[in-house]
Design an enzyme around this catalytic site. Sequence first.
Site, PDB file in Angstrom:
ATOM      1  N   GLU A   1       0.824  -1.193   0.000  1.00  0.00           N
ATOM      2  CA  GLU A   1       0.000   0.000   0.000  1.00  0.00           C
ATOM      3  C   GLU A   1       0.873   1.263   0.000  1.00  0.00           C
ATOM      4  O   GLU A   1       1.890   1.311   0.678  1.00  0.00           O
ATOM      5  CB  GLU A   1      -0.811  -0.115   1.302  1.00  0.00           C
ATOM      6  CG  GLU A   1      -1.735   0.935   1.597  1.00  0.00           C
ATOM      7  CD  GLU A   1      -2.568   0.583   2.865  1.00  0.00           C
ATOM      8  OE1 GLU A   1      -2.785  -0.609   3.186  1.00  0.00           O
ATOM      9  OE2 GLU A   1      -2.966   1.532   3.518  1.00  0.00           O
TER      10      GLU A   1
ATOM     11  N   ASN B   1      -6.548   6.579  14.826  1.00  0.00           N
ATOM     12  CA  ASN B   1      -7.422   6.087  13.781  1.00  0.00           C
ATOM     13  C   ASN B   1      -7.835   4.685  14.200  1.00  0.00           C
ATOM     14  O   ASN B   1      -7.055   3.740  14.026  1.00  0.00           O
ATOM     15  CB  ASN B   1      -6.604   5.999  12.481  1.00  0.00           C
ATOM     16  CG  ASN B   1      -7.292   6.735  11.377  1.00  0.00           C
ATOM     17  OD1 ASN B   1      -8.505   6.802  11.325  1.00  0.00           O
ATOM     18  ND2 ASN B   1      -6.488   7.269  10.480  1.00  0.00           N
TER      19      ASN B   1
ATOM     20  N   CYS C   1      -2.492   3.208   8.075  1.00  0.00           N
ATOM     21  CA  CYS C   1      -1.587   2.362   7.314  1.00  0.00           C
ATOM     22  C   CYS C   1      -1.877   0.879   7.504  1.00  0.00           C
ATOM     23  O   CYS C   1      -2.071   0.400   8.599  1.00  0.00           O
ATOM     24  CB  CYS C   1      -0.164   2.735   7.721  1.00  0.00           C
ATOM     25  SG  CYS C   1       0.897   1.447   8.241  1.00  0.00           S
TER      26      CYS C   1
HETATM   27  S1  SF4 Z   1       3.399   1.350  13.423  1.00  0.00           S
HETATM   28 FE1  SF4 Z   1       4.636  -0.274  14.367  1.00  0.00          FE
HETATM   29  S2  SF4 Z   1       3.701  -2.185  13.632  1.00  0.00           S
HETATM   30 FE2  SF4 Z   1       2.930  -0.518  12.309  1.00  0.00          FE
HETATM   31  S3  SF4 Z   1       4.277  -0.511  10.543  1.00  0.00           S
HETATM   32 FE3  SF4 Z   1       5.093   0.998  12.014  1.00  0.00          FE
HETATM   33  S4  SF4 Z   1       6.577  -0.163  13.265  1.00  0.00           S
HETATM   34 FE4  SF4 Z   1       5.314  -1.647  12.176  1.00  0.00          FE
END
Ligand code: SF4
Length: 344
Positions: free
Chosen positions: A93, A291, A334
């Site tokens: 993505e 979110n 994300c």
């Molecule tokens: S927020 Fe944490 S779990 Fe999510 S992609 Fe980033 S490092 Fe990985």
Amino acid sequence: MNKIELNGMSLNELKALMIDIGEKSYRGQQVFTYFNRNNNLDIDSLIQLPKDLRKKISDLSFVNELKIYKRFDSRVDRTSKYLFQLRDDNIIESVFMQYKHGNTACISTQIGCRMGCKFCASTKEGLIRNLTPAEMLNQIYMMEKDTGEVISNVVLMGSGEPLDNYDNVLKFINIIHDENGHNISLRNITLSTCGIIPKIYELSKENLPITLSVSLHSPFDSERAKIMPIAKKYNISELIKACRFYERSTNRRLTFEYTLIENINDTKADLEELSRILKGFNSHVNIIPLNPIKEYDKERPIRDHVKKFQIELLKRNIPATIRREMGSDISASCGQLRRSITKV
Ligand code: SF4
């Protein structure tokens, strides 16, 4: 013999490859520019190279391509989210955002992630694999081709922990910055990390003035560890020490990401401690209202509350901004889009 990923090679590697196969090094530059400045991938159409050389190159290498699986355009702002399909059919993505100061690409660096942050959809199935340099570059090149726009800012903030895929990410940065390619300024590149301390020190010594954005999310070790497993390995005081080292080595202002979660990290005690640990630091706090994802059922604070948190930090001389939400109508945080496709 494993074939080499041709469009993930640096200029120097391509020049060396040409010399190795008995060609002149400038051929390497032609190939590099073809991929990285002209956004082309079809080596057979690179007619400046003699046919027999194209064949020689194809015999020992491959061009790693990805295709657009789906695109979602926001109706509320100029944001598009992309799902790309890789050679092995994995889906990643990326996000394209248009701002007044230029276009930004937010790209993924891994398929999935093993860091386990509780509020993040990207990590729910763990790490599938690292992305190669070409797979990172292609996210940018494909979005440029598809939108007809030039991308001038890159944030490594999609799925994955960039410092957990260190060598490939570094190679990607060097290629996207190369003046024979896209020539994106290092200052326009932001790398977001959950805080892998040894890698922050390593990155400090690379002489790359990119912006480091560190996910803090709580100023207390015990609370941080509840939402970010990495905090069990590295405590906040060590993390801040590493960040200060990065700041001194690169002369760059750091960003601390702070996902604001109702009744979890938005108390007066959080404000006081956050101000204490960041005092005198050339940094700013980027407040991100949570979110919510279905696997983490905590509340997003109301707007006034978020604003108040920012004002309280500013009163304590801690620069703070609230992240503007882009593409809010086309699926949120994300990893959520990818997960909605890969998990039925
Ligand atoms: S927020 Fe944490 S779990 Fe999510 S992609 Fe980033 S490092 Fe990985």
